[in-house]
Structures are given as structure tokens and as C-alpha cells.
Scaffold this motif. Structure first.
Motif, PDB file in Angstrom:
ATOM      1  N   MET A 109       2.030  18.657   2.012  1.00  0.00           N
ATOM      2  CA  MET A 109       0.844  19.287   1.455  1.00  0.00           C
ATOM      3  C   MET A 109      -0.417  18.603   1.995  1.00  0.00           C
ATOM      4  SD  MET A 109      -0.370  19.150  -2.556  1.00  0.00           S
ATOM      5  CE  MET A 109       1.133  19.967  -3.120  1.00  0.00           C
ATOM      6  N   PRO A 164      -8.641   2.165   2.275  1.00  0.00           N
ATOM      7  CA  PRO A 164      -8.026   1.888   3.584  1.00  0.00           C
ATOM      8  C   PRO A 164      -6.519   2.105   3.591  1.00  0.00           C
ATOM      9  CG  PRO A 164      -9.526   0.106   2.987  1.00  0.00           C
ATOM     10  CD  PRO A 164      -9.501   1.061   1.825  1.00  0.00           C
ATOM     11  N   GLU A 165      -5.858   1.890   2.470  1.00  0.00           N
ATOM     12  CA  GLU A 165      -4.409   2.034   2.508  1.00  0.00           C
ATOM     13  C   GLU A 165      -3.989   3.495   2.569  1.00  0.00           C
ATOM     14  OE1 GLU A 165      -3.215  -0.089  -1.002  1.00  0.00           O
ATOM     15  OE2 GLU A 165      -2.445   1.729  -1.862  1.00  0.00           O
ATOM     16  N   GLN A 166      -4.951   4.406   2.463  1.00  0.00           N
ATOM     17  CA  GLN A 166      -4.609   5.805   2.662  1.00  0.00           C
ATOM     18  C   GLN A 166      -5.075   6.292   4.039  1.00  0.00           C
ATOM     19  OE1 GLN A 166      -4.606   8.447  -0.603  1.00  0.00           O
ATOM     20  NE2 GLN A 166      -3.310   6.934  -1.594  1.00  0.00           N
ATOM     21  N   ALA A 167      -5.569   5.388   4.843  1.00  0.00           N
ATOM     22  CA  ALA A 167      -6.048   5.784   6.177  1.00  0.00           C
ATOM     23  C   ALA A 167      -4.983   6.574   6.925  1.00  0.00           C
ATOM     24  CB  ALA A 167      -6.451   4.561   6.986  1.00  0.00           C
ATOM     25  N   HIS A 168      -3.727   6.143   6.797  1.00  0.00           N
ATOM     26  CA  HIS A 168      -2.686   6.768   7.613  1.00  0.00           C
ATOM     27  C   HIS A 168      -2.358   8.193   7.175  1.00  0.00           C
ATOM     28  CE1 HIS A 168      -0.629   5.034   4.234  1.00  0.00           C
ATOM     29  NE2 HIS A 168       0.434   5.727   4.497  1.00  0.00           N
ATOM     30  N   GLY A 202     -13.062   5.464  14.816  1.00  0.00           N
ATOM     31  CA  GLY A 202     -13.619   6.387  13.820  1.00  0.00           C
ATOM     32  C   GLY A 202     -13.579   5.813  12.422  1.00  0.00           C
ATOM     33  N   HIS A 203     -13.807   4.506  12.312  1.00  0.00           N
ATOM     34  CA  HIS A 203     -13.835   3.812  11.018  1.00  0.00           C
ATOM     35  C   HIS A 203     -12.557   3.962  10.212  1.00  0.00           C
ATOM     36  CE1 HIS A 203     -17.507   1.749  11.089  1.00  0.00           C
ATOM     37  NE2 HIS A 203     -18.262   2.810  11.287  1.00  0.00           N
ATOM     38  N   ARG A 204     -11.432   3.948  10.893  1.00  0.00           N
ATOM     39  CA  ARG A 204     -10.141   3.878  10.200  1.00  0.00           C
ATOM     40  C   ARG A 204      -9.097   3.392  11.194  1.00  0.00           C
ATOM     41  NH1 ARG A 204      -6.986   9.473   9.985  1.00  0.00           N
ATOM     42  NH2 ARG A 204      -5.385   7.901  10.264  1.00  0.00           N
ATOM     43  N   TRP A 205      -7.955   3.005  10.691  1.00  0.00           N
ATOM     44  CA  TRP A 205      -6.846   2.597  11.532  1.00  0.00           C
ATOM     45  C   TRP A 205      -5.949   3.801  11.806  1.00  0.00           C
ATOM     46  CZ3 TRP A 205      -6.647  -2.079  13.781  1.00  0.00           C
ATOM     47  CH2 TRP A 205      -7.398  -3.116  13.218  1.00  0.00           C
ATOM     48  N   TYR A 206      -5.573   3.967  13.062  1.00  0.00           N
ATOM     49  CA  TYR A 206      -4.620   4.988  13.464  1.00  0.00           C
ATOM     50  C   TYR A 206      -3.305   4.325  13.863  1.00  0.00           C
ATOM     51  CZ  TYR A 206      -8.122   8.705  13.669  1.00  0.00           C
ATOM     52  OH  TYR A 206      -9.077   9.644  13.340  1.00  0.00           O
ATOM     53  N   GLU A 229       0.819  -1.205   0.000  1.00  0.00           N
ATOM     54  CA  GLU A 229       0.000   0.000   0.000  1.00  0.00           C
ATOM     55  C   GLU A 229       0.853   1.256   0.000  1.00  0.00           C
ATOM     56  OE1 GLU A 229      -2.447  -0.576   3.479  1.00  0.00           O
ATOM     57  OE2 GLU A 229      -1.516   1.122   4.424  1.00  0.00           O
ATOM     58  N   LEU A 275       4.610  15.454   7.463  1.00  0.00           N
ATOM     59  CA  LEU A 275       3.742  15.892   8.563  1.00  0.00           C
ATOM     60  C   LEU A 275       3.693  14.819   9.650  1.00  0.00           C
ATOM     61  CD1 LEU A 275       0.829  17.166   6.304  1.00  0.00           C
ATOM     62  CD2 LEU A 275       2.493  18.582   7.546  1.00  0.00           C
ATOM     63  N   LEU A 295      -4.882  10.314   6.278  1.00  0.00           N
ATOM     64  CA  LEU A 295      -6.077  11.122   6.537  1.00  0.00           C
ATOM     65  C   LEU A 295      -5.943  11.842   7.868  1.00  0.00           C
ATOM     66  CD1 LEU A 295      -8.942   8.731   5.393  1.00  0.00           C
ATOM     67  CD2 LEU A 295      -7.979  10.679   4.160  1.00  0.00           C
ATOM     68  N   GLN A 296      -6.458  13.048   7.921  1.00  0.00           N
ATOM     69  CA  GLN A 296      -6.368  13.842   9.144  1.00  0.00           C
ATOM     70  C   GLN A 296      -7.594  13.661  10.034  1.00  0.00           C
ATOM     71  OE1 GLN A 296      -3.232  15.676   9.490  1.00  0.00           O
ATOM     72  NE2 GLN A 296      -3.045  14.146   7.875  1.00  0.00           N
ATOM     73  N   LYS A 297      -8.632  13.033   9.504  1.00  0.00           N
ATOM     74  CA  LYS A 297      -9.864  12.893  10.278  1.00  0.00           C
ATOM     75  C   LYS A 297     -10.389  11.462  10.176  1.00  0.00           C
ATOM     76  CE  LYS A 297     -12.235  16.452   8.311  1.00  0.00           C
ATOM     77  NZ  LYS A 297     -13.355  17.414   8.249  1.00  0.00           N
ATOM     78  N   PRO A 298     -11.250  11.040  11.101  1.00  0.00           N
ATOM     79  CA  PRO A 298     -11.895   9.726  10.964  1.00  0.00           C
ATOM     80  C   PRO A 298     -12.630   9.632   9.630  1.00  0.00           C
ATOM     81  CG  PRO A 298     -12.332  10.662  13.136  1.00  0.00           C
ATOM     82  CD  PRO A 298     -11.683  11.754  12.320  1.00  0.00           C
ATOM     83  N   GLN A 299     -12.847   8.399   9.182  1.00  0.00           N
ATOM     84  CA  GLN A 299     -13.605   8.190   7.948  1.00  0.00           C
ATOM     85  C   GLN A 299     -15.067   8.048   8.313  1.00  0.00           C
ATOM     86  OE1 GLN A 299     -12.582   7.228   4.366  1.00  0.00           O
ATOM     87  NE2 GLN A 299     -11.184   5.540   4.786  1.00  0.00           N
ATOM     88  N   ARG A 331     -12.723  -0.358   0.932  1.00  0.00           N
ATOM     89  CA  ARG A 331     -13.711  -0.204   1.996  1.00  0.00           C
ATOM     90  C   ARG A 331     -15.039   0.141   1.333  1.00  0.00           C
ATOM     91  NH1 ARG A 331     -14.207  -1.981   6.718  1.00  0.00           N
ATOM     92  NH2 ARG A 331     -12.004  -1.607   6.983  1.00  0.00           N
ATOM     93  N   ALA A 386      -1.612  11.578  12.229  1.00  0.00           N
ATOM     94  CA  ALA A 386      -2.850  12.049  12.854  1.00  0.00           C
ATOM     95  C   ALA A 386      -3.001  11.470  14.257  1.00  0.00           C
ATOM     96  CB  ALA A 386      -4.047  11.643  11.998  1.00  0.00           C
ATOM     97  N   ASP A 410       7.089  11.275   1.304  1.00  0.00           N
ATOM     98  CA  ASP A 410       6.307  11.415   2.537  1.00  0.00           C
ATOM     99  C   ASP A 410       5.868  12.868   2.671  1.00  0.00           C
ATOM    100  OD1 ASP A 410       5.811   9.881   5.295  1.00  0.00           O
ATOM    101  OD2 ASP A 410       6.292  11.974   5.734  1.00  0.00           O
ATOM    102  N   SER A 411       4.728  13.064   3.326  1.00  0.00           N
ATOM    103  CA  SER A 411       4.214  14.431   3.463  1.00  0.00           C
ATOM    104  C   SER A 411       5.069  15.273   4.397  1.00  0.00           C
ATOM    105  CB  SER A 411       2.781  14.392   3.994  1.00  0.00           C
ATOM    106  OG  SER A 411       2.783  13.941   5.339  1.00  0.00           O
ATOM    107  N   ALA A 443      -2.980  14.048   3.798  1.00  0.00           N
ATOM    108  CA  ALA A 443      -1.603  14.538   3.671  1.00  0.00           C
ATOM    109  C   ALA A 443      -0.980  13.929   2.414  1.00  0.00           C
ATOM    110  CB  ALA A 443      -0.797  14.134   4.900  1.00  0.00           C
ATOM    111  N   ASP A 444      -0.185  14.688   1.728  1.00  0.00           N
ATOM    112  CA  ASP A 444       0.437  14.225   0.481  1.00  0.00           C
ATOM    113  C   ASP A 444       1.841  14.806   0.392  1.00  0.00           C
ATOM    114  OD1 ASP A 444      -0.399  12.980  -2.329  1.00  0.00           O
ATOM    115  OD2 ASP A 444       0.945  14.673  -2.682  1.00  0.00           O
ATOM    116  N   SER A 445       2.726  14.080  -0.264  1.00  0.00           N
ATOM    117  CA  SER A 445       4.115  14.541  -0.357  1.00  0.00           C
ATOM    118  C   SER A 445       4.259  15.769  -1.252  1.00  0.00           C
ATOM    119  CB  SER A 445       5.004  13.423  -0.913  1.00  0.00           C
ATOM    120  OG  SER A 445       4.674  13.184  -2.267  1.00  0.00           O
TER     121      SER A 445
END
Lengths: 269, 269, 269, 269
Positions: free
Chosen positions: D1, D27-31, B217-221, B28, B81, D33-37, D57, B84, B78-79, D77-79
Motif C-alpha cells: 500500500m 529517518p527510520e522511515q526513509a527507506h 535528497g536529504h535521505r538515505w537510499y 527502526e 514493493l 519513502l518514494q521521494k527525497p525528503q 530529523r 525507491a 513489508d509493503s 510504502a506500507d504493508s
């Protein structure tokens, strides 16, 4: 041959509790069932079905407070023949195994392969690297572990069985599975129905039975380290790495099992 | 930000041995890699790639007798950042969880959930049934377990950590994962690269790092019970129920690790 | 009852070619097989086994230039009983279906569900929303499509069958599957052995047979839109969304099939 | 970004209807994301989440009669870097591919690989059997297909695109995927967010975007036959064999889409 199978479970539930159930006949036996697959609950609740990552049909539900009953009944067609033996089947080197099977070489909750490597090779390293090594493990477990319901406990692992030399059918299987994996032979745990067809009636009330499977000759064979002989009429419910993956019921909170009845017997024409 | 990652492993192999490797960057993260994924071996052998049942990219090979080297090098975008935080994320009741996630509530080889139920509820039953319960577990493990490379041993389980209160990063994670699962909160183990970006340089040689993930919150942290603070620049290699599922290398026979170097650092423009 | 199964395929291969084979007995029938599962090739080549995402046992190999032979032989135990009928089984609304089954509602290569929605509801919208709707689809396909080997072509889709009203067993199944999916009833394609047990001998040489499965009453039922009656002794090889997923052989280059023999018959005591 | 993503869909639903949604960030972009899905619906209904067999998902719900709104908002978040190019990446022969990837060589609903074999080899058989063959397919599709929203239709297949030479982004991707698979190169369809970061603003309202992935050098690369140049800031939603597997919404009955808004733009510091 037709085999009548089913069970009734009654729980006492102090407060609503989520439960995970492994109580359907295995999907791969769907084609031999004579009736639809249905879990009946009292009171009636939503039964949320799914296939788990081992291919078992599982269910999730929320049991309400009070008495909670789960009931299942079906009829399975069976050839009436004894299961195939491993006699002569090829033992695969690790690099020849299908890769989806490699997981059945690793340690799991009740099978501490990492702690039994030296023991396994010490006991069986001298046996021929053929199906006879599997038979030697079976014979060793069958001979060295004593059966008794009073020896059961839920956290008992293969290593515990190795030390204590006592257990129920689940413990026999964990012991054999762990030794086989340590010897680089894929093995997995299975649970389901096994009646007395073709053997003298057992002196205990019926229960679900545990057995295991070993991968030889590019297929899985059914073995049973407790009985150590081919049987007639097993009906599969679930498979996993060990008993942890296929617990009949897992409660995420308190649920006391008050009554537990299982049936599995030949339908006489 | 670009992060340079890779490793070199050298084994001494007495006789040809099958090995299972969990040494690719996770599929991924393929889209953030700047180069193809390639395991280089010396001597060159056939590397048989596959995706395991957790979604990791694994490989199987037969290491020949003698020195055997495995090398990997890549660059990940990598971002830059911090990851989360779980602050405010919803804690799901069991009946609301996606069913493919239920397996991350069960016991596994190094996470004896069944033995820690009372302890977990005793320690954390009074905390709010929110993301704060997760934070409380993190804080407890971070505070009560002492880090030290000398405390590492391959068969150490969460229960052992609970008794001994000492360990390496893998042990911190097993302890936290086990407590969380006992509290009906899905948690899984992760391993990969983590450099010193944004923090003072560590006083030890670089190694792969362990962390874990929790489902809120329906995602993995991503969480880390050893460092207990958000970090920058993790690059994921593999995930599983615990360290048993994602061992960097599993040898089905003898292979002695003689050299082990890992790199992970920001590429300065 | 024991059923003798197997086949021989001979290809003429102009240059080495990778092939994907769906030629093992299905893993879920492993427990009824009397012998190990083995594909024999001449010349002997490495046969690389794996489980595909439908749960079928597939194999990949590189066929060398020249004549290439693939041979398989086994014996399967069977109850000797007719397969269960759908009579009375519950038709599930979509929101009640296990989610891993939803994929069997969608369109696939040879089943253009999206093009047959209006037709399906026009033809069957008035039938009772019960198992009888499934029976109505079966009866319609059985009655309106004419069987003939001369009507076979590899790119023929369900829509083509609907227009032409002619086909081989695969086409009957694609037609039924497509109509059922359009009616929100999960259906999947199956292929394997079906002999003449209990019916008059067929006037053609033996071939692999196609059938399909429909999900009712929380299990899959076996149906056959060509014969439209319960049969004895099917031995499953592979399942998928349609024939595209379970082609016996897929060649990634040229391989001409020169000889093709299949056997499936009761072993007389 | 940081990239702000989300959408709003409003349906007019004449009678309660089951819907299958592919509307979460992958799901592979969960990490990142800045907020819950979270899918927000009005009226509020039970959203039943699950991971489909491609790893996406998905969600199932029953939309009530009347106006039905689905809303999602997040920040990824993105590079900020352009995606990696295939330049120099190794083209694998079929026998070297990981087996879980072989399915991406086969035909699917909108990618009739079986009908395009001769065409593909006729057009590209003379190109070098390297990553340049992939580039040649991209260039050909980019040059020979004309973009236009008026050319969209839901049942349009790659073969249709080949004949008509007109289409929307989904059609460009189906054309390229089909040609690549016919050439034994694994390719899969992807959908998600793609804004105008680093390129001139598009003259149309924002929409979800389609792209595809190709397997080279033991990893998947992101490609886009419509734009035919590396981009910044794609956020993945779902992947599958073709658009059929990843339809944003699949209704098992009537649901008219009345309003559809998508946003994806850089968060300015």
C-alpha cells in the motif's frame, strides 16, 4: 598554573573548498579556559560549530579561494601536577566494561586490530593480566619504534609501523592502541597541546601532540607511548578511534597548508 | 506481505569467551515485527542488550565452554514493493550535509578513502555531479568486480578489492562506499536479510546479505553494488561505517563457528 | 591543589529494588582524578556502569533487602584558581548556536519555560542583549529567592519557586535556568562537590551542591545563582536539563535514605 | 500500500524569528519513502537540517518577516497490515532493560511521574505484572478521559489531565505514559500521520496525530490510548519523552500560525 595555547594555520586554496576542523579545545576543558572559544578566520567566513559523535567540538566552513588563515588563542588553567599513573589500576574483563566503551576494542582505519591479534598475544600473552600488561605494551612500543619526523606519512597504519619500526608520535600511539585492543583492553587516540613544562625543551618547533587513553579501574588514563612518562599540562583538543577521526583539518578538495604555528607554554606570573 | 526471518548459529567454544553480537533486527524495524525480539541461547545465558552508537541493537554475553547455540525467529511486515530508486535525487555539496552525516565521508577500517582519492576522481571526475555519479560508481563496481564465495577473507579491504577485482557482497559494498566517500558522497554499510522475492532463487544456501546506503535528497537510499537493481523485502539488522562496525559476532577470544543457517522467505497466505 | 572528595550513603531497603545512581565523578574529570573510579557497596553487588545520554557516568544496581551502603572516595587535582567569569562573553542568537545545544532552550520537568515566557521578557526584556542579561537574571534570582533547607521539596518546580520565592540551591538554579531559556539563552543544570575553599566555612553539614552552566562565547560557563560569585574547586558529578535528569539516586521501588555524608576539602600539603 | 502524506503551514511573522521544526518524516522511515525528503519554504530560506538526540530529523531556520509558508509532500510504502499487539509480550524488570531506555522511566515536562507514583500503584498495583498491566492502563485512560478539541491547551500536563479528565490525543498519551513510567514501564511519545485507513472517516479536518510506544519483549510497540485499537498506516515523524521534545514548530519569538493543513490517505491504484 596557567598555560597559554593557540595556533595559526595558513592555507593556499585554489578554489572554494569545504573543510572539517577539529581545532577547538575539547568541550570538557571548557571550564578551565579563561576566555571564550573562538576560531578566527581571515577572510572572515561562517564557522559552523557542532559536537561530533565522540564528543569533540568540530567546525565546518567553506574556505574561499586564495590565502586562508585560521587563528586561535586561549589560556587554560591547570593543576600543575603530573598526570595520574596506571599503577595498580584494575584491568577489566570484557564483560565488565561499560558498553559504550566496547567500540574502543574494535579495528579502525589506522589500527588493524584484526591483523595483529596473533602478534599481540604472542608478544604479551605471558604478561600478568593486570595494568602491567598495559605497561609492557607501552615499554615495547617506546623501545622498538624510532622517532623521526622524516618517517611520517598520512596513510601509515599500525601494521605499517609494526613492519617499519619508525614513525612520529601518531604512529607510536597507533601501534600501542592496536596492540592493546588486540589484548581486549580499550584504547583511544587523543590530540592536543603538550609543552615542555617540567622537561628539557624539545629541539623542534612546536606542534600539536598525540597521546592515547586506556580504560582501567573504571576511568580513562592518559598515556604516551612516545615519551613513556607522566607529563604536566596537556590540553585536550579531540579524541577518536584513531587519527582518522580527529584530523586537525579535513579538506573536501584541495587546500595546501603553507604555514603552521602552534604555541603552548606556561604563563609566568 | 509477511516475511519469515531468522537464523541459527552454533559455536564450539574451548573456554568461556565474551562475545559482542549484532544479531537483532534493527530497532527502526521494530514496528514491522510481528513478535517480540528475542535471542535464544543454549545453554541459556544472560544476554546484555544495548544500543550501539550507530543506533543498532547489539548484545554482549559470555559464551560458556562447549557447544553454544544462538537462535532467532520473527516475522516482518513489508509493503511488497521494490525499494525507491535514486533517479533524480539531489547530490548535496558537503557544506549542505547534516553534520551528523559527515562521519560517513571519512575513511574506516575497510574503506581506505585516503588511498583512493586520486583513483576515484580519475574514474568518475568527468561524470555529472548528480545522482548519476552514484549510478556510475555502482555500475563500475558491478561490472568490474567478480563475485565468488572463494574470494572472501576477513581482513580484505576496499583497496584489496580494487587490486584483486574479486570478492563477496561485503567487498562489492566496501569498494562502492570507498569510491563514493572519496567523491564526497556519504555512504554507509548495512547488513540484514534479503531473500529471493521477485527474483530467481539463488543457487547457494541462504546467508545474511550486505548492502549499503547513500545520502541523496536529504535521505538515505538503499543500494546494492552486487545486484545493482531494486529489490523487495530487505530486513535491516545493522548499519555502520563498514563491516568492522557490524560484524554479526565479535569474539574476544576463541569461538569456532560450526553451523550457520539463515532463513528469509515470504509467508504464503 | 588536591581536593579530597567522596560520600557515604546508607539506605534501608524493605525489598530488593533497582536503583539508578548518578554518583561517579563526571567522565570529563577523569584525567584530574588521582585514583580509579569505584563505587563500593555493602553488601557487594554487581554495579552496572554506563554513560547516559548527557555524557554522565551512571550506574544501575539491584539493592538487596536490609541495610545498603554506597561509598566513594577520591582525590581530584585542581588549578586552585577561581572559575572564569562571563564578563564580555558573546551572547549568541539562536541561529548561531550549535544544534546539539538547542535542547537546553526547551522546557523540562522542573523548568516550565513555556509558562515563564512573558514573565522573563517582562523582567529582562529591557536589559542589554549581551552577557549582562545573564548577569541580570543571576542577580534577580540571588536577590529575590531566600535560601533555607526547610523550603526543599522533591516536586518543586521553577514556577513554584517563582511563586514562593524560597528554596534550596537546586531551586535557585531551576529558577535561573528557566528564565534564561525563556530568553533564548541555553542553560543546563549541574551537580557535584563544592567545598569552602576561599570562603568562610558554611554553618551546615556538607552536602552535594547544585550549580548551572550557560552557553556564551561558544563555550559553557559555570554559574551559581545561590552564591553569585566565582568559586574555587568545584568537582563535577553530572549534568542534565534539570535535577530530574541527575538525581543522585532514583529508586524503582522503596529505599529509605538513613545516612548521608559528603566530604570535599583541600588536601593540605 | 502507498500512503500520500504531507502538510502546509502558513505563519504570519512580525519580525525575523528562529524556528526549530520537527516536520520531516522520521529517518527510520526513509527507506519506505518514494521521494527525497524536502521542506519547501516560501520565501525560500536556508533550512539547516540535523538529527536531534532522540534520532529525529529536525531543522532550524530563520523565518523572515511577513507570510511564511512551509510545505512537504511525499508517498510512503506500507504493508497495509494492522500494527502488532502487545498480547503476550514480556514485561521487563528494571534491571533487565537496556540502559539507553532508562530515560523513558523518568519524569519530563508534561509527564510528572514523581507526582503520580502513589496514584499509579493505587490504580494498577493489583493488576498482573505482565503486558496486561499495560493494557489496563490503556483501558483506564481510554475510558476515563473524554476527547474534545476544545480541551486543548499548550501547558497542559498529565497531572492536569488526571484532575480534569478531558483532553486531545496528546493528553491521552501523556496520561498513559506517566502512569506507565510510574509503574516502571518505559514509555515514549510519538507524533506523525494517521489516516482513516480501515476505520470510518473522522468528522474533523485532518491533523497530525499523537501516539506512544511502550517497551515490552525487547522491542517498542506502538499504542494509542485514544483509539485503543491497532491501526493501519501510521507514518512516524518524531519521538521524544513527551510533546515538549517533538513540538512540530518551536519559535524563539513570535510567529502566528494562520493556516494548517495535513494530508494522509491511501493512494488508490
Amino acid at each position: 598554573m596557567l598555560i597559554h595555547i593557540g595556533y595559526e594555520l595558513i592555507f593556499d586554496v585554489p578554489a572554494p573548498v569545504s573543510m572539517l576542523l577539529m581545532l577547538y579545545t575539547h568541550p570538557e576543558q571548557a571550564h578551565v579556559l579563561q576566555k571564550p572559544q573562538r576560531l578566527i578566520t581571515e577572510p572572515k567566513v561562517k564557522v559552523d560549530d557542532f559536537k561530533d559523535w565522540f564528543g569533540n567540538r568540530a567546525a565546518r566552513l567553506v574556505a574561499p579561494a586564495g590565502k586562508f588563515r585560521i587563528y586561535y588563542d586561549n589560556v587554560a588553567a591547570d593543576s600543575g601536577l603530573k598526570e595520574a599513573t596506571i599503577h595498580g589500576a584494575r584491568l577489566h574483563p570484557v564483560d565488565e566494561l561499560p558498553k559504550d566503551i566496547l567500540k574502543y576494542l574494535l579495528a579502525s582505519r589506522y589500527c588493524e586490530v584484526d591483523r595483529m591479534l596473533d602478534t599481540a598475544w604472542g608478544l604479551f600473552g605471558h604478561t600478568p593480566a593486570t595494568w602491567q600488561r598495559v605497561q609492557a605494551v607501552m615499554d615495547w612500543v617506546h623501545t622498538n619504534v624510532t622517532f623521526g619526523y622524516e618517517f611520517a606519512r598520512p596513510t601509515k597504519t599500525a601494521y605499517d609501523v609494526f613492519v617499519e619500526r619508525k614513525g612520529v608520535c601518531r604512529d607510536f600511539m597507533h601501534m600501542a592502541i592496536t596492540l592493546l585492543r588486540a589484548l581486549n583492553i580499550p584504547a583511544r587516540y587523543a590530540t592536543g597541546y603538550l609543552g615542555d613544562i617540567g622537561v628539557p625543551p624539545a629541539p623542534f618547533p612546536m606542534d600539536f601532540s598525540a597521546w592515547f587513553e586506556v580504560y582501567l579501574g573504571h576511568r580513562w588514563y592518559t598515556l604516551d607511548a612516545r615519551h613513556n612518562e607522566p607529563r604536566i599540562g596537556r590540553v585536550l583538543q579531540a579524541r577518536g578511534r584513531d587519527a582518522c577521526d580527529v584530523a586537525l583539518t579535513t579538506s573536501f578538495g584541495t587546500a595546501r597548508l603553507e604555514k603552521f604555528t602552534v604555541w603552548t607554554e606556561e604563563v609566568k606570573p
